[in-house]
Design an enzyme around this catalytic site. Structure first.
Site, mmCIF file in Angstrom:
data_model
loop_
_atom_site.group_PDB
_atom_site.id
_atom_site.type_symbol
_atom_site.label_atom_id
_atom_site.label_comp_id
_atom_site.label_asym_id
_atom_site.label_seq_id
_atom_site.Cartn_x
_atom_site.Cartn_y
_atom_site.Cartn_z
ATOM 1 N N ASP A 173 88.006 -3.390 7.087
ATOM 2 C CA ASP A 173 89.439 -3.529 7.373
ATOM 3 C C ASP A 173 90.045 -4.660 6.539
ATOM 4 O O ASP A 173 91.168 -4.557 6.042
ATOM 5 C CB ASP A 173 89.656 -3.808 8.862
ATOM 6 C CG ASP A 173 89.074 -2.712 9.734
ATOM 7 O OD1 ASP A 173 89.134 -1.534 9.336
ATOM 8 O OD2 ASP A 173 88.531 -3.040 10.813
ATOM 9 N N HIS A 197 87.906 -2.312 15.571
ATOM 10 C CA HIS A 197 87.617 -1.553 14.352
ATOM 11 C C HIS A 197 87.883 -0.063 14.585
ATOM 12 O O HIS A 197 87.045 0.784 14.312
ATOM 13 C CB HIS A 197 86.157 -1.788 13.926
ATOM 14 C CG HIS A 197 85.792 -1.133 12.620
ATOM 15 N ND1 HIS A 197 86.479 -1.362 11.460
ATOM 16 C CD2 HIS A 197 84.808 -0.237 12.310
ATOM 17 C CE1 HIS A 197 85.931 -0.658 10.479
ATOM 18 N NE2 HIS A 197 84.920 0.043 10.978
#
Length: 336
Positions: A173, A197
């Site tokens: 990310d 996530h």
């Protein structure tokens, strides 16, 4: 504002440069899409002195292949058919990276992977608790928001749990946010990403990037792209896989941060770890900025007070989803 991830560097004085620090890294799921690329990147890392590779099938071939890379580290590969193969892979490991499991297909969320990957992570975590309980666990297998609690409960039940040593790898990310903002700034900068996530739990903190100015439309579009960047790759691969190469890169980067910390540096990273940042809401896991040292997590840092109102709302929206996936992981292990 957050400091950059490499801002703190402490020269190692506790060991002689004449004798390299022994760093064995084990990769569980080494023959898969992430695992093969990750194994290659780890073999290329001069801090790795031994690489243990494990998967259900094909691992000896991966080991033979990456073993020809000209760095001074030994590589061994084992499969489920090898007697004590998993045990041999884990013995003496300083780090254990777990990318094992099935990948996403078009239309699937990370949570859709739970039914298959939860059992895989539980069983591999149990092996780690039995063989190398002091190793640092880096969990890539999705859904990370649930698989990290699964591994934690396994270690707690085995009586070997250390909250400093279990990490959910959310580095992809960060890598995506950095790359997407790079197009606008014309350079690569660090972008903090907190939360979890998966989908709306992924919260890029663009307010913390010095010199970055975004319109509301740009901010919303970039936030969505970071949150659902994995869908972009799944769709582009047309059912043939998910984000494997970029995930391997991000996983290898996080592993290197831990190896640097193990060698005496004090390193700043982001990771999905157990902490008390939102204990009043009942949330035990949240991806945030952490200081690393040779023992793992040295300190969990709070969110900066200067995050925007928009980002505060994203955090608020993420908490119920994180609570749900946390409970799902805990219940899977403990049956309640």
């Amino acid at each position: 504002m957050f400091a950059t991830r490499n801002a703190i560097k402490v020269a190692a004085r506790s060991f002689s440069t004449a004798t390299p620090l022994r760093s064995k890294v084990a990769v569980l799921g080494a023959a898969g899409g992430i695992g093969q690329s990750l194994s290659l990147l780890l073999k290329a890392n001069s801090r790795v002195t031994e690489l243990g590779l494990y998967d259900i099938v094909n691992t000896p071939g991966v080991a033979a292949d990456v073993g020809h890379v000209n760095t001074l580290s030994n590589v061994a590969g084992y499969t489920a058919k090898d007697q004590d193969g998993l045990k041999k892979t884990l013995e003496g490991a300083e780090l254990v990276v777990i990318p094992a499991g099935v990948p996403r297909k078009p239309g699937m969320t990370r949570d859709d992977l739970f039914n298959t990957n939860a059992g895989i992570v539980r069983d591999l975590a149990q092996a780690c608790a039995d063989v190398c309980p002091q190793a640092k666990l880096l969990i890539i297998s999705n859904p990370v928001n649930s698989t990290v609690p699964i591994a934690t409960e396994v270690f707690k039940n085995a009586g070997v749990y250390d909250p400093k040593k279990i990490f959910g790898v959310t580095s992809l990310d960060l890598v995506r946010a950095s790359r997407f903002i790079g197009d606008k700034l014309g350079k690569i900068v660090d972008v903090p990403v907190v939360g979890g996530h998966a989908g709306i739990t992924i919260i890029p903190l663009f307010s913390q990037v010095e010199g970055l100015e975004l319109t509301k439309e740009e901010r919303d579009a970039l936030t969505h792209r970071v949150q659902f960047g994995g869908d972009e790759v799944v769709k582009a691969k047309d059912g043939l896989g998910s984000a494997t190469l970029s995930m391997a890169f991000a996983g290898a980067r996080f592993a290197d941060s831990l190896l640097r910390a193990n060698a005496g540096e004090e390193v700043l990273e982001w990771s999905f770890v157990r902490n008390d940042l939102f204990k009043d809401e009942g949330l035990e896991y949240f991806s945030t900025y952490v200081k690393l040292d040779k023992d793992g997590v040295k300190e969990v840092l709070p969110l900066p007070e200067s995050i925007s109102e928009y980002e505060k709302e994203l955090v608020k929206a993420a908490i119920p989803e994180l609570l749900k996936t946390q409970k799902k992981g805990v219940s899977f292990v403990n049956g309640n």
